[in-house]
Write an enzyme that holds these catalytic residues in place. Structure first.
Site, mmCIF file in Angstrom:
data_model
loop_
_atom_site.group_PDB
_atom_site.id
_atom_site.type_symbol
_atom_site.label_atom_id
_atom_site.label_comp_id
_atom_site.label_asym_id
_atom_site.label_seq_id
_atom_site.Cartn_x
_atom_site.Cartn_y
_atom_site.Cartn_z
ATOM 1 N N ARG A 118 0.789 -1.186 0.050
ATOM 2 C CA ARG A 118 -0.099 -0.022 0.047
ATOM 3 C C ARG A 118 0.755 1.124 -0.095
ATOM 4 N NH1 ARG A 118 -2.840 1.811 -2.802
ATOM 5 N NH2 ARG A 118 -3.929 -0.284 -2.785
ATOM 6 N N LYS A 153 1.957 24.723 -4.522
ATOM 7 C CA LYS A 153 0.798 24.049 -3.919
ATOM 8 C C LYS A 153 0.643 22.667 -4.168
ATOM 9 C CE LYS A 153 -1.827 28.060 -5.339
ATOM 10 N NZ LYS A 153 -3.086 28.625 -6.295
ATOM 11 N N LYS A 185 4.766 39.347 -3.851
ATOM 12 C CA LYS A 185 3.260 39.241 -4.230
ATOM 13 C C LYS A 185 2.670 40.610 -3.447
ATOM 14 C CE LYS A 185 2.036 34.956 -4.527
ATOM 15 N NZ LYS A 185 1.483 33.486 -4.323
ATOM 16 N N GLU A 214 5.018 39.610 -8.674
ATOM 17 C CA GLU A 214 3.536 39.432 -9.207
ATOM 18 C C GLU A 214 2.923 40.872 -9.631
ATOM 19 O OE1 GLU A 214 0.632 36.706 -7.089
ATOM 20 O OE2 GLU A 214 0.547 38.820 -6.291
ATOM 21 N N ASP A 235 -0.481 37.740 -12.775
ATOM 22 C CA ASP A 235 -1.719 36.810 -12.049
ATOM 23 C C ASP A 235 -3.131 37.335 -12.638
ATOM 24 O OD1 ASP A 235 -2.775 35.263 -10.166
ATOM 25 O OD2 ASP A 235 -3.074 36.971 -8.508
#
Length: 299
Positions: A118, A153, A185, A214, A235
């Protein structure tokens, strides 16, 4: 880990030390502190050996064969002293496979094969799912300028494996984490008092670290380039807005588009002239590739 296991991981660009840590932690979830599979110990004699095959249950792209091999090898060391587990790949990472294809052959103590099953499949199926999804994007961009990038992510604890799977599927890795590339950002711009101020502070504190900015508008693109940025993350901009940025920035900066991207819309973004398309879904939303472990019939 055996020299052959180490060599197999290094051959595909994976750090054996990191992989071994991931494998040990994954196995701990299944085997507990006593490292035991109570069902296999109760039903299978310790001396019994068998051969099994890892078999694709769906069409896709393979990634993680050496990682699966590390799982079988680790369980063999833990539970079958004196016995070796032989893993023979039948395809290579990055290969396309179809349902029913055998991916690898594993020979060793039957208890080891079933105890490791597994965990080996969880990692192999996950990595192959990411590679399969990435290949769909790479195919959609084939022949054009833009390439597909991954993001941060990722599944906690599996970033190294998932980013490797992106590479196996034909994609490109962006930054590994917060330490190797500075990404200014929206919240950084707000906290620092603007793009130019944020860029200067990063450059002053970390002069050798690549810096990306960004942007969400043409005006921000111009401001960032004039501040010295040579990589812009565009973005959630429309294809028309991206074309305007490409026309204004020219070759002064590399351009990455992100947000609003799907396989259905990728063509429109790929023709804007940007260098990269970053897709968080490569790692946060890829379904697994269904793979099974089948014991071969005994004579």
């Amino acid at each position: 880990m055996s020299p052959s296991g180490v060599a197999a991981l290094r051959a595909v660009g994976l750090d054996p030390v990191i992989v071994e840590k991931i494998v040990r932690e994954a196995l701990a979830e299944d085997l507990g502190p006593d490292r035991i599979d109570v069902t296999s110990v109760a039903t299978i004699p310790a001396e019994q050996t068998d051969t099994a095959e890892l078999v694709a249950r769906a069409d896709g792209v393979v990634a993680g064969l050496a990682v699966a091999g590390a799982v079988f090898e680790t369980v063999g060391r833990w539970t079958a002293a004196g016995h070796t587990v032989e893993v023979t790949p039948l395809v290579a990472d990055g290969d396309r496979v179809v349902r029913g294809d055998a991916l690898a052959r594993v020979t060793g103590p039957t208890r080891v094969l079933l105890t490791a099953e597994r965990t080996a499949l969880n990692l192999l199926s996950r990595m192959s799912g990411v590679a399969t999804h990435t290949r769909a994007w790479a195919d959609a961009l084939a022949g054009g300028k833009a390439t597909v990038l991954d993001t941060r992510k990722t599944t906690p604890g599996l970033r190294v494996l998932e980013k490797y799977a992106v590479r196996a599927g034909g994609g490109t890795n962006k930054r590994m984490g917060l330490f190797d590339v500075a990404m200014i950002k929206d919240n950084h711009k707000l906290a620092a008092g603007g793009i130019a101020a944020a860029y200067r502070r990063v450059r002053s504190a970390f002069p050798d670290v690549p810096v990306q900015v960004e942007i969400t508008t043409l005006a921000e693109a111009v401001e960032a380039v004039e501040a010295g940025a040579d990589f812009l993350l565009c973005d959630n901009m429309t294809p028309d807005a991206l074309r305007a940025v490409v026309a204004e920035v020219g070759d002064r900066a590399e351009l990455e588009a992100t947000g609003r991207l799907t396989l259905d819309t990728v063509a429109g973004y790929a023709t804007t002239g940007v260098d990269y398309l970053s897709v968080g879904a490569l790692t946060h939303s890829s379904p697994i590739l269904d793979i099974a472990l089948d014991l071969r019939p005994r004579d």
